[in-house]
Design a protein around this motif. Structure first.
Motif, PDB file in Angstrom:
ATOM      1  N   TYR A  50      27.304  53.330  12.347  1.00 50.49           N
ATOM      2  CA  TYR A  50      26.032  52.896  12.961  1.00 50.49           C
ATOM      3  C   TYR A  50      25.489  51.727  12.506  1.00 50.49           C
ATOM      4  CZ  TYR A  50      26.857  57.364  15.380  1.00 50.49           C
ATOM      5  OH  TYR A  50      27.573  58.387  16.228  1.00 50.49           O
ATOM      6  N   ARG A  51      24.859  50.924  13.335  1.00 50.62           N
ATOM      7  CA  ARG A  51      23.981  49.784  13.049  1.00 50.62           C
ATOM      8  C   ARG A  51      22.746  50.684  12.526  1.00 50.62           C
ATOM      9  NH1 ARG A  51      22.932  44.391  13.792  1.00 50.62           N
ATOM     10  NH2 ARG A  51      20.697  43.748  14.038  1.00 50.62           N
ATOM     11  N   MET A  52      22.388  50.541  11.191  1.00 41.03           N
ATOM     12  CA  MET A  52      21.061  51.118  10.891  1.00 41.03           C
ATOM     13  C   MET A  52      20.034  50.033  10.680  1.00 41.03           C
ATOM     14  SD  MET A  52      22.166  54.263  10.636  1.00 41.03           S
ATOM     15  CE  MET A  52      20.421  54.778   9.561  1.00 41.03           C
ATOM     16  N   TRP A  54      10.796  44.961  14.159  1.00 36.57           N
ATOM     17  CA  TRP A  54      12.009  45.072  13.400  1.00 36.57           C
ATOM     18  C   TRP A  54      11.895  44.453  12.120  1.00 36.57           C
ATOM     19  CZ3 TRP A  54      15.416  41.119  12.545  1.00 36.57           C
ATOM     20  CH2 TRP A  54      16.830  41.634  12.018  1.00 36.57           C
ATOM     21  N   VAL A  55      12.754  44.912  10.936  1.00 40.48           N
ATOM     22  CA  VAL A  55      12.666  44.045   9.648  1.00 40.48           C
ATOM     23  C   VAL A  55      13.873  43.770   9.170  1.00 40.48           C
ATOM     24  CG1 VAL A  55      12.050  44.260   7.254  1.00 40.48           C
ATOM     25  CG2 VAL A  55      10.594  45.537   9.068  1.00 40.48           C
ATOM     26  N   ALA A  56      15.144  44.622   9.278  1.00 37.26           N
ATOM     27  CA  ALA A  56      16.209  44.431   9.160  1.00 37.26           C
ATOM     28  C   ALA A  56      17.086  45.500   9.396  1.00 37.26           C
ATOM     29  CB  ALA A  56      16.266  44.347   7.276  1.00 37.26           C
ATOM     30  N   ALA A  57      18.667  45.026   9.476  1.00 38.50           N
ATOM     31  CA  ALA A  57      19.567  45.678   9.799  1.00 38.50           C
ATOM     32  C   ALA A  57      20.806  45.753   9.205  1.00 38.50           C
ATOM     33  CB  ALA A  57      19.964  45.546  11.340  1.00 38.50           C
ATOM     34  N   ILE A  58      21.588  46.680   9.109  1.00 34.89           N
ATOM     35  CA  ILE A  58      23.111  46.587   8.516  1.00 34.89           C
ATOM     36  C   ILE A  58      24.032  47.174   9.466  1.00 34.89           C
ATOM     37  CG2 ILE A  58      22.770  48.774   7.315  1.00 34.89           C
ATOM     38  CD1 ILE A  58      24.748  47.103   5.029  1.00 34.89           C
ATOM     39  N   SER A  59      25.061  46.158  10.042  1.00 38.76           N
ATOM     40  CA  SER A  59      25.979  46.690  11.006  1.00 38.76           C
ATOM     41  C   SER A  59      26.853  47.651  10.265  1.00 38.76           C
ATOM     42  CB  SER A  59      26.628  45.560  11.573  1.00 38.76           C
ATOM     43  OG  SER A  59      27.643  45.374  10.613  1.00 38.76           O
ATOM     44  N   ALA A  60      27.833  48.322  11.230  1.00 40.66           N
ATOM     45  CA  ALA A  60      28.698  49.385  10.552  1.00 40.66           C
ATOM     46  C   ALA A  60      29.840  48.605   9.914  1.00 40.66           C
ATOM     47  CB  ALA A  60      29.504  49.858  11.904  1.00 40.66           C
ATOM     48  N   GLY A  61      30.058  47.178  10.058  1.00 41.28           N
ATOM     49  CA  GLY A  61      30.971  46.481   9.397  1.00 41.28           C
ATOM     50  C   GLY A  61      30.374  45.881   8.241  1.00 41.28           C
ATOM     51  N   GLY A  62      28.946  46.113   7.722  1.00 43.52           N
ATOM     52  CA  GLY A  62      28.452  45.579   6.674  1.00 43.52           C
ATOM     53  C   GLY A  62      27.638  44.328   6.966  1.00 43.52           C
ATOM     54  N   ASN A 104      27.672  54.534   1.009  1.00 46.16           N
ATOM     55  CA  ASN A 104      28.437  55.640   2.161  1.00 46.16           C
ATOM     56  C   ASN A 104      28.525  56.878   1.352  1.00 46.16           C
ATOM     57  OD1 ASN A 104      28.611  53.343   3.861  1.00 46.16           O
ATOM     58  ND2 ASN A 104      30.697  52.742   3.470  1.00 46.16           N
ATOM     59  N   ALA A 105      28.900  56.816   0.102  1.00 45.69           N
ATOM     60  CA  ALA A 105      29.099  58.385  -0.558  1.00 45.69           C
ATOM     61  C   ALA A 105      28.003  58.863  -0.568  1.00 45.69           C
ATOM     62  CB  ALA A 105      29.506  57.631  -1.920  1.00 45.69           C
TER      63      ALA A 105
END
Length: 112
Positions: free
Chosen positions: A32-34, A47-55, A73-74
């Motif tokens: 997920y996009r977090m 909103w401050v920042a995001a990381i997509s599923a692809g990184g 991820n671990a």
């Protein structure tokens, strides 16, 4: 149960650093996009920042170059490393993905 728990907030001096953590359960943060959001007293949540599923990462202009969003991820955890903190960074910080409700957040206070 699908949820996240934010932690790592606290009191920092201007110019200092903090690392926020967002521990997820019930879903995989890698899929997920977090996002990190924040809400300062008397202001709307932003909103401050995001990381997509692809990184791929993206940042609010005012924090770009000072904040870094990352993902383990671990550990199923998302982080927000914050450097060069300013008093205007003072807010409750929330971790959010579309499939979850807003959590309790973690308070960040930047003050001398």
């Amino acid at each position: 149960q699908v949820q996240v728990v934010e932690s790592g907030g606290g009191l920092a001096q201007p110019g200092g650093s903090l690392r926020l953590s967002c521990a997820a359960s019930g879903f995989s943060v890698s899929l997920y996009r977090m996002n990190w959001w924040r809400q300062a007293p008397g202001l709307e949540r932003e909103w401050v920042a995001a990381i997509s599923a692809g990184g791929d990462t993206d940042y609010l202009d005012r924090v770009n170059g000072r904040f870094i969003i990352s993902r383990d991820n671990a550990k199923n955890t998302v982080y927000l490393q914050m450097y060069s903190l300013k008093p205007e960074d003072t807010a409750v910080y929330y971790c959010k993905a579309n499939l979850i409700e807003w959590g309790q957040g973690t308070q960040v206070t930047v003050s001398s």
